[in-house]
Design a protein around this motif. Structure first.
Motif, PDB file in Angstrom:
ATOM      1  N   GLY A  81      23.509  -8.060  32.092  1.00  0.00           N
ATOM      2  CA  GLY A  81      23.077  -8.110  33.482  1.00  0.00           C
ATOM      3  C   GLY A  81      24.056  -7.507  34.463  1.00  0.00           C
ATOM      4  O   GLY A  81      23.654  -6.920  35.470  1.00  0.00           O
ATOM      5  N   LEU A  82      25.366  -7.640  34.200  1.00  0.00           N
ATOM      6  CA  LEU A  82      26.368  -7.120  35.128  1.00  0.00           C
ATOM      7  C   LEU A  82      26.584  -5.626  34.973  1.00  0.00           C
ATOM      8  O   LEU A  82      26.718  -4.891  35.950  1.00  0.00           O
ATOM      9  CB  LEU A  82      27.700  -7.847  34.925  1.00  0.00           C
ATOM     10  N   THR A  83      26.619  -5.161  33.729  1.00  0.00           N
ATOM     11  CA  THR A  83      26.852  -3.750  33.455  1.00  0.00           C
ATOM     12  C   THR A  83      26.489  -3.490  32.001  1.00  0.00           C
ATOM     13  O   THR A  83      26.288  -4.426  31.231  1.00  0.00           O
ATOM     14  CB  THR A  83      28.327  -3.367  33.709  1.00  0.00           C
ATOM     15  N   ASP A  84      26.378  -2.223  31.637  1.00  0.00           N
ATOM     16  CA  ASP A  84      26.129  -1.854  30.244  1.00  0.00           C
ATOM     17  C   ASP A  84      27.464  -1.459  29.622  1.00  0.00           C
ATOM     18  O   ASP A  84      28.115  -0.511  30.081  1.00  0.00           O
ATOM     19  CB  ASP A  84      25.136  -0.692  30.160  1.00  0.00           C
ATOM     20  N   LEU A  85      27.836  -2.189  28.582  1.00  0.00           N
ATOM     21  CA  LEU A  85      29.155  -1.983  27.984  1.00  0.00           C
ATOM     22  C   LEU A  85      29.061  -1.290  26.634  1.00  0.00           C
ATOM     23  O   LEU A  85      28.182  -1.593  25.825  1.00  0.00           O
ATOM     24  CB  LEU A  85      29.865  -3.332  27.797  1.00  0.00           C
ATOM     25  N   GLN A  86      29.978  -0.370  26.402  1.00  0.00           N
ATOM     26  CA  GLN A  86      30.193   0.198  25.085  1.00  0.00           C
ATOM     27  C   GLN A  86      31.345  -0.555  24.418  1.00  0.00           C
ATOM     28  O   GLN A  86      32.092  -1.279  25.086  1.00  0.00           O
ATOM     29  CB  GLN A  86      30.510   1.691  25.207  1.00  0.00           C
ATOM     30  N   PRO A  87      31.506  -0.413  23.086  1.00  0.00           N
ATOM     31  CA  PRO A  87      32.559  -1.172  22.396  1.00  0.00           C
ATOM     32  C   PRO A  87      33.947  -1.008  23.008  1.00  0.00           C
ATOM     33  O   PRO A  87      34.717  -1.967  23.060  1.00  0.00           O
ATOM     34  CB  PRO A  87      32.501  -0.621  20.968  1.00  0.00           C
ATOM     35  N   GLN A  88      34.287   0.206  23.459  1.00  0.00           N
ATOM     36  CA  GLN A  88      35.595   0.409  24.071  1.00  0.00           C
ATOM     37  C   GLN A  88      35.772  -0.471  25.302  1.00  0.00           C
ATOM     38  O   GLN A  88      36.843  -1.059  25.525  1.00  0.00           O
ATOM     39  CB  GLN A  88      35.761   1.889  24.472  1.00  0.00           C
ATOM     40  N   GLN A  89      34.721  -0.567  26.105  1.00  0.00           N
ATOM     41  CA  GLN A  89      34.785  -1.391  27.311  1.00  0.00           C
ATOM     42  C   GLN A  89      34.813  -2.878  26.966  1.00  0.00           C
ATOM     43  O   GLN A  89      35.516  -3.655  27.618  1.00  0.00           O
ATOM     44  CB  GLN A  89      33.583  -1.087  28.206  1.00  0.00           C
ATOM     45  N   GLY A  90      34.037  -3.263  25.968  1.00  0.00           N
ATOM     46  CA  GLY A  90      34.044  -4.660  25.558  1.00  0.00           C
ATOM     47  C   GLY A  90      35.412  -5.114  25.080  1.00  0.00           C
ATOM     48  O   GLY A  90      35.883  -6.211  25.417  1.00  0.00           O
ATOM     49  N   PHE A  91      36.065  -4.251  24.308  1.00  0.00           N
ATOM     50  CA  PHE A  91      37.406  -4.575  23.827  1.00  0.00           C
ATOM     51  C   PHE A  91      38.384  -4.701  24.990  1.00  0.00           C
ATOM     52  O   PHE A  91      39.200  -5.631  25.048  1.00  0.00           O
ATOM     53  CB  PHE A  91      37.877  -3.480  22.856  1.00  0.00           C
ATOM     54  N   ALA A  92      38.293  -3.776  25.937  1.00  0.00           N
ATOM     55  CA  ALA A  92      39.188  -3.802  27.098  1.00  0.00           C
ATOM     56  C   ALA A  92      38.970  -5.068  27.923  1.00  0.00           C
ATOM     57  O   ALA A  92      39.923  -5.712  28.376  1.00  0.00           O
ATOM     58  CB  ALA A  92      38.963  -2.561  27.956  1.00  0.00           C
ATOM     59  N   ALA A  93      37.709  -5.437  28.134  1.00  0.00           N
ATOM     60  CA  ALA A  93      37.395  -6.615  28.948  1.00  0.00           C
ATOM     61  C   ALA A  93      37.925  -7.887  28.300  1.00  0.00           C
ATOM     62  O   ALA A  93      38.561  -8.731  28.957  1.00  0.00           O
ATOM     63  CB  ALA A  93      35.888  -6.718  29.157  1.00  0.00           C
ATOM     64  N   GLN A  94      37.686  -8.049  27.018  1.00  0.00           N
ATOM     65  CA  GLN A  94      38.087  -9.292  26.355  1.00  0.00           C
ATOM     66  C   GLN A  94      39.597  -9.416  26.233  1.00  0.00           C
ATOM     67  O   GLN A  94      40.151 -10.500  26.415  1.00  0.00           O
ATOM     68  CB  GLN A  94      37.433  -9.355  24.975  1.00  0.00           C
ATOM     69  N   THR A  95      40.259  -8.315  25.930  1.00  0.00           N
ATOM     70  CA  THR A  95      41.717  -8.366  25.792  1.00  0.00           C
ATOM     71  C   THR A  95      42.371  -8.699  27.133  1.00  0.00           C
ATOM     72  O   THR A  95      43.302  -9.519  27.197  1.00  0.00           O
ATOM     73  CB  THR A  95      42.244  -7.015  25.271  1.00  0.00           C
TER      74      THR A  95
END
Length: 428
Positions: free
Chosen positions: A246-260
């Protein structure tokens, strides 16, 4: 075990119920991006998160001490005040879960505690300095710091992987996401489970079962860890959908960056004793990572609704808690009335949620367009199709006309044009 009265037992059970709601309300913090990018299947993700939440509950008690002996004055606080605070926090958690908004369980608890304390003994019962330095400032700083860190980390991830193939790069970051999601889950257990430990410890002190300034007993740590782990395992699918898609469409690179980035902020704050909102940190990191990809966007309409919920959390939970405290202080019948109100409200919210079920089978369904607008329900689409579909007779006429046109075209290609009105063999 300390001497536990009936009222204290009610408070402890209610605190563990809050801890349970905290678990499924905040599952999205750790696993939304991992699920949305396909790094883990939904049920596998929440099971992993539950185990690590339980482990994290045993790593520190600094945040618990902030709640139990820093936020409000221990002297003068009665168990019914804490009971009322928990009622406000639980109801706010369930309401925001129902509408799929990632609000802060931590702030709901603290807002409830502040509201009930003020209703009981006045504003002097709240330690204003602690509220500002360890609650309000982190509430503003955490999403900003996590967001900026995630934005920079996402840009770096794309820069480092620009020479690698897109598929191989995405696969590598999906693996990294599993590790970083585990770190966020561990951090969530370290930070959020401690808040319930702190509130139970405060209740034990208020009831005379513990000396002021005591650390949480072992049985409190274990029970709080188990409650939040069980809630996490059930999965807060509505909020996972909002955070993951809902907030944005994430690719794996972005998901990794967000969680870390979120994990680093949460763990650092836990060690400093800041009662940080993991929801604020993870939401800020998701938005930052969304902007970290070229062409990436944040759906600000969803983000705005989320910001409004953040702003309302402390006062809304506080007002409900203040009302509950007023009723509860009337005696046994007042406590019973508040308990019945809480159970009835929880049941009503649950029944309303059954009208549109969101679970592990449809949590990653593509039911929003590129602007985050929900797709029209199937009934609306079916009606629209029916409205523009001609009746059978009209369909037959159109088909016959098309057939005539086809015959005319075929004959024209051979130098003769067939007129449907002329007898066979006639020429023009």
């Amino acid at each position: 075990m300390e001497h536990i009265t009936l009222l204290l037992a009610i408070v402890i059970v209610t605190a563990l119920v809050f801890d349970f709601t905290n678990g499924f309300h905040d599952t999205a913090n750790a696993m939304a991006t991992t699920i949305s990018t396909g790094a883990l299947k939904p049920k596998t993700a929440v099971a992993m998160s539950a185990v690590l939440n339980l482990v994290g509950a045993f790593l520190s008690v600094e945040v618990a001490k902030t709640i139990s002996s820093g936020l409000v004055r221990e002297d003068g606080i009665q168990p019914e005040v804490i009971f009322a605070a928990l009622v406000g926090a639980i109801l706010w958690n369930l309401l925001t879960w129902l509408v799929g908004l990632p609000s802060s369980s931590s702030h709901a608890l603290m807002g409830g505690l502040i509201g009930a304390t003020i209703a009981s003994i006045g504003i002097s019962g709240v330690n204003g300095g602690v509220v500002v330095t360890k609650v309000l400032i982190p509430a503003i700083a955490a999403p900003l710091v996590a967001g900026i860190a995630a934005l920079l980390a996402a840009k770096l991830a794309y820069k480092l992987g620009k020479n690698a193939g897109e598929k191989s790069s995405a696969k590598g970051y999906r693996s990294g996401q599993i590790a970083s999601a585990g770190l966020v889950s561990l951090a969530h257990g370290t930070n959020d489970a401690q808040k319930t430990m702190g509130i139970i410890t405060l209740a034990l002190v208020a009831g005379g079962a513990l000396a002021p300034g005591s650390n949480p007993p072992v049985w409190v740590i274990v029970s709080a860890g188990l409650a939040i782990a069980l809630g996490t395992y059930l999965g807060g699918w509505r909020i996972i959908r909002t955070m993951g898609k809902g907030l944005t469409d994430l690719q794996p690179q972005q998901g990794f960056a967000a969680q870390t980035s979120a994990a680093a902020v949460i763990l650092a704050s836990s060690n400093l004793g800041f009662s940080l909102s993991t929801t604020h940190s993870c939401s800020g990191a998701v938005m930052g990572a969304g902007l970290g990809r070229k062409g990436g966007v944040v759906r600000w309409s969803t983000a705005t609704r989320m910001f409004i919920a953040w702003g309302l959390t402390l006062p809304a939970a506080g007002l409900v808690a203040a009302g509950a405290e007023f009723v509860a202080r009337q005696g046994d019948w007042g406590i019973a009335a508040v308990a019945v109100f809480l159970v009835a409200s929880c049941a009503a919210i649950w029944f309303i949620s059954r009208r549109q079920v969101v679970d592990h089978t449809n949590v990653v369904a593509d039911d929003t367009d590129s602007a985050g607008v929900p797709a029209e329900p199937a009934g609306v689409v079916t009606t629209a199709i029916a409205a523009v579909t001609p009746p059978p007779a009209a369909t037959t006429a159109v088909a016959e006309e098309a057939d005539d046109v086809r015959k005319t075209t075929v004959h024209a290609s051979s130098g003769a044009v067939a007129d449907p009105a002329r007898p066979a063999g006639a020429t023009v």
